[in-house]
Scaffold this motif. Structure first.
Motif, short mmCIF file in Angstrom:
data_model
loop_
_atom_site.label_atom_id
_atom_site.label_comp_id
_atom_site.label_asym_id
_atom_site.label_seq_id
_atom_site.Cartn_x
_atom_site.Cartn_y
_atom_site.Cartn_z
N LEU A 143 0.86 -1.18 0.00
CA LEU A 143 0.00 0.00 0.00
C LEU A 143 0.90 1.23 0.00
CD1 LEU A 143 -2.85 1.27 0.28
CD2 LEU A 143 -2.50 1.19 2.77
N GLU A 144 0.67 2.14 -0.95
CA GLU A 144 1.47 3.35 -1.06
C GLU A 144 0.56 4.57 -1.10
OE1 GLU A 144 4.11 3.16 -4.37
OE2 GLU A 144 5.03 1.27 -3.76
N PHE A 145 0.88 5.58 -0.30
CA PHE A 145 0.09 6.82 -0.33
C PHE A 145 0.84 7.93 0.38
CE2 PHE A 145 -1.10 4.80 3.63
CZ PHE A 145 -1.20 5.85 4.55
N GLY A 146 0.35 9.15 0.19
CA GLY A 146 0.86 10.29 0.92
C GLY A 146 -0.27 10.90 1.73
N ALA A 147 0.04 11.45 2.89
CA ALA A 147 -1.00 12.02 3.76
C ALA A 147 -0.48 13.27 4.45
CB ALA A 147 -1.46 11.00 4.80
N ASN A 148 -1.39 14.16 4.72
CA ASN A 148 -1.11 15.35 5.50
C ASN A 148 -1.93 15.26 6.80
OD1 ASN A 148 -0.34 18.00 6.26
ND2 ASN A 148 -2.22 18.84 5.38
N TYR A 149 -1.35 15.08 7.99
CA TYR A 149 0.07 15.33 8.13
C TYR A 149 0.81 14.04 8.55
CZ TYR A 149 4.23 17.76 9.88
OH TYR A 149 5.50 18.19 10.07
N ARG A 150 0.12 13.23 9.26
CA ARG A 150 0.70 11.99 9.79
C ARG A 150 -0.35 10.90 9.73
NH1 ARG A 150 2.43 14.14 13.76
NH2 ARG A 150 4.62 14.41 13.18
#
Length: 267
Positions: free
Chosen positions: A89-96
């Motif tokens: 699973l790959e993703f980016g998130a703001n903030y944690r």
């Protein structure tokens, strides 16, 4: 470099609820999430029947919504869930973000945190129910008039304009949520931070067509394995379909990273 894998984006099929510790969402306290990537603010609006037709970006509508400086961070801390098969699973998130697989917390491949950070999580062979808790920035600040509010948000790896800028209103949740695609990678071993660094390009000045070129470059990458069994294979580098460097033997176990680099390769 080529790794045989299949990547797909997980836009839909997510449920969302307010985060209550590490507890999973239930049918009574969750609702269908907007398509990912999305934010906590938009997810909460989607779950509120009174505001489903509410456009937060029209006119001064943002000012009608509760600001995180007044509500506290927990108000905009949500949990997203859906079933996902084994893989990565790959993703980016703001903030944690915290990620759970069948209620067990997963460790990211690298430390997580920051507006633009992306990370990878191993879902093992079978996968299961994945829960993602996304928390707002640590220093949410106060949207006092001016550029960047009271500038508290500048203490985090974030963007100050989320606290307001000139005539632009502050974003009530400071854009807490997902940044970029949420992706599932179906592969036992993945390459991380693969790179080709060109050291030198040399051509014959007497050859106006420059049909003869000598390229010196180095290749580097890391490998990660989702399974508990050792996985072995070969990695090769090629230019325009022609191999230009020796192959490496790659062997890694679950959670292990093998860092590899080569001596300069010439072609």
């Amino acid at each position: 470099m080529v790794v045989v894998s299949k990547t797909r984006r997980l836009h839909s099929g997510w449920r969302v609820c307010r985060a209550k510790g590490t507890a999973s969402c239930s049918a009574n306290n969750s609702w269908a999430s907007p398509l990912l990537p999305t934010t906590a603010l938009l997810a909460l609006l989607a779950g509120d029947p009174r505001r489903q037709l509410f456009d937060p970006y029209n006119s001064t509508n943002l000012l009608e919504l509760p600001d995180i400086n007044e509500t506290g961070r927990a108000y905009y801390t949500l949990r997203w869930e859906r079933e996902i098969e084994g893989g990565w699973l790959e993703f980016g998130a703001n903030y944690r973000a915290e990620v759970f697989l069948n209620s067990e917390r997963l460790e990211p491949t690298t430390p997580f945190g920051g507006l633009w950070a992306r990370n990878r999580y191993s879902l093992g062979k079978k996968g299961g129910l994945v829960g993602i808790i996304v928390e707002p920035p640590d220093h949410v600040g106060s949207p006092v008039p001016g550029q960047g509010g009271d500038h508290e948000l500048a203490k985090d790896v974030s963007a100050q304009f989320l606290l307001g800028w000139d005539w632009a209103a502050a974003i009530p949740d400071r854009s807490t949520g997902f940044f970029g695609a949420v992706e599932h990678v179906d592969s036992q071993v993945i390459l991380v931070d693969a790179a080709i660094l060109t050291k030198a390009i040399i051509w014959d000045d007497d050859d106006p067509a420059r049909t003869t070129v000598e390229l010196t470059a180095t290749a580097s990458f890391a490998a990660a394995n989702k399974d508990d069994a050792c996985s072995c294979g070969e990695i090769a580098v090629s230019v325009d379909g022609r191999p230009v460097a020796a192959k490496w033997n790659v062997s890694s176990s679950e959670g292990d990273f093998g860092d590899f680099s080569d001596d300069p390769a010439r072609t």
